[in-house]
Design a protein around this motif. Sequence first.
Motif, PDB file in Angstrom:
ATOM      1  N   GLY A   1      13.092 -57.619  23.885  1.00 52.51           N
ATOM      2  CA  GLY A   1      13.510 -57.374  25.019  1.00 52.51           C
ATOM      3  C   GLY A   1      15.337 -56.741  25.026  1.00 52.51           C
ATOM      4  O   GLY A   1      15.979 -57.274  23.819  1.00 52.51           O
ATOM      5  N   LYS A   2      15.581 -55.756  26.007  1.00 49.59           N
ATOM      6  CA  LYS A   2      17.281 -54.852  25.291  1.00 49.59           C
ATOM      7  C   LYS A   2      18.506 -55.239  26.473  1.00 49.59           C
ATOM      8  O   LYS A   2      17.501 -55.064  28.060  1.00 49.59           O
ATOM      9  N   PHE A   3      19.671 -55.359  26.557  1.00 49.11           N
ATOM     10  CA  PHE A   3      20.365 -55.755  27.600  1.00 49.11           C
ATOM     11  C   PHE A   3      20.965 -53.413  27.264  1.00 49.11           C
ATOM     12  O   PHE A   3      20.928 -53.764  26.438  1.00 49.11           O
ATOM     13  N   ILE A   4      21.319 -53.787  28.117  1.00 51.04           N
ATOM     14  CA  ILE A   4      22.304 -52.504  28.946  1.00 51.04           C
ATOM     15  C   ILE A   4      23.178 -52.877  29.347  1.00 51.04           C
ATOM     16  O   ILE A   4      23.401 -53.240  30.085  1.00 51.04           O
ATOM     17  N   THR A   5      24.451 -51.411  28.249  1.00 55.02           N
ATOM     18  CA  THR A   5      25.557 -51.877  29.469  1.00 55.02           C
ATOM     19  C   THR A   5      26.058 -50.670  29.643  1.00 55.02           C
ATOM     20  O   THR A   5      25.987 -49.390  28.884  1.00 55.02           O
ATOM     21  N   HIS A   6      27.030 -50.806  30.118  1.00 55.45           N
ATOM     22  CA  HIS A   6      27.654 -49.152  30.867  1.00 55.45           C
ATOM     23  C   HIS A   6      29.306 -49.615  29.750  1.00 55.45           C
ATOM     24  O   HIS A   6      30.517 -48.007  30.034  1.00 55.45           O
ATOM     25  N   VAL A   7      30.356 -50.298  29.659  1.00 59.22           N
ATOM     26  CA  VAL A   7      30.920 -51.116  28.555  1.00 59.22           C
ATOM     27  C   VAL A   7      31.205 -51.066  27.318  1.00 59.22           C
ATOM     28  O   VAL A   7      30.329 -52.209  27.222  1.00 59.22           O
ATOM     29  N   PRO A   8      32.194 -49.657  27.159  1.00 61.67           N
ATOM     30  CA  PRO A   8      32.761 -49.171  27.239  1.00 61.67           C
ATOM     31  C   PRO A   8      31.947 -48.174  26.794  1.00 61.67           C
ATOM     32  O   PRO A   8      32.879 -47.171  27.841  1.00 61.67           O
TER      33      PRO A   8
END
Length: 391
Positions: free
Chosen positions: A377-384
């Motif tokens: 499973g993977k996490f997605i982020t928009h920062v930075p």
Amino acid sequence: METFLDLGRQPLSNGFLAADQFQDEYFFDLKACFNTDTCMVSLEKFVDSSKMFNENYHYHASKSQTMIDHFASAASDIKELFNSVPTVLEIGSNDGIFIKNFDPGHSYCVEPCSNFAELTNSMGYKTYDDWWNVETSRKIVDEIGKVDVVYSASCMCHIPDVENAFVAVSNILRDGGLFVFQDPTAYNMILNNSYDQIYDEHAHIFSVLSLSKILNRCGLQIVNVTPLDVHGGSNRIYACKSGTPAPVVNRMIESERSIGLHKSDTYHRFADNVRKSREDLIQLLSELKSDGKKIISYGATSKSTVVFNYCSIGPDIIDYISDTTEVKQNKFLPGVHIPIVPQPPSIDDSVDYAFLGAWNYLDEISNKENVFLSRGGKFITHVPRVRVIGE
Ligand code: TYD
């Protein structure tokens, strides 16, 4: 005042709601501006405080272990500065996460959300269910006298007339007393491109640069600053009526100037990066969705309300948001109406990607979700910047 960012039509960031409330939902135009005189970042138009902070306030600070530990340590640092038990007034005491580390006999709270005012009153802390301003400070001084410490976390930046709030602090602080407050910083927001710090409740995003100017006008002086990791990067500011600033204060102002926090160009460049972040996030999530991946979001935060509404990302892309806060569960994220479910002990096996609505708790969440991560499973982020973490 120069407006530099338009985050579009937004709902109340903590206005979690049931399906039968969709029709009456409140929306406003969210724009941020830069004050060329004080260097403060503020909302172009403030939302009426009573729409956000009332008996239905959903944000419970004690829902994250990171914050429980953080406030226990803040309280112990403050106690160490005094030889005897200090009298403490906390402004914006929420569910008592900070004040419960102090003796009720010497501690007081101000909290306009009456659900929380009732709670801390029932815990034995005299709580004034009022807005923090000069009038309230006079009333409290008349009742309990001046105090040794005024403490406030993630609250001063919520107050539209922040100068009035600072004068009120000056009124209630005894000579030699300490005003300690902490809020997210413009410095981290610019470096992380974390535009989701800009929302209805954050009337202002502080810098040491802007605060030093404004506090001086209110009879207070910054004597120390501690950078903190919480809330995506905050500063704990120590101010008093007179004193000598520690060298770190000027060092922080210099670092802020070195990234251009005193210049409007910086904020216009930031706005370009924010628009790029929106395009990238929409593209990434749409591609994953067309590949048949199941995407959820982790933490029904105010920040994710801003991101999903700004990027028009709804339940067609994000199946649901999981959150530990009971009062948010079985409701919908404001505006885009993604359903919110209780957070299971571990992310469901069918989920491929989890967007980090609570990206500021990456370590705590990664530790909890080691089963999800170890099965791919993977996490997605928009920062930075927009990315799948670990790729
Ligand atoms: P926070 O960043 O404090 O919120 P905001 O943007 O509203 O200031 O986020 C805390 C939210 O995330 C809160 O609703 C609880 C939730 N949360 C989880 O659901 N699981 C977790 O493991 C953590 C750390 C937080």
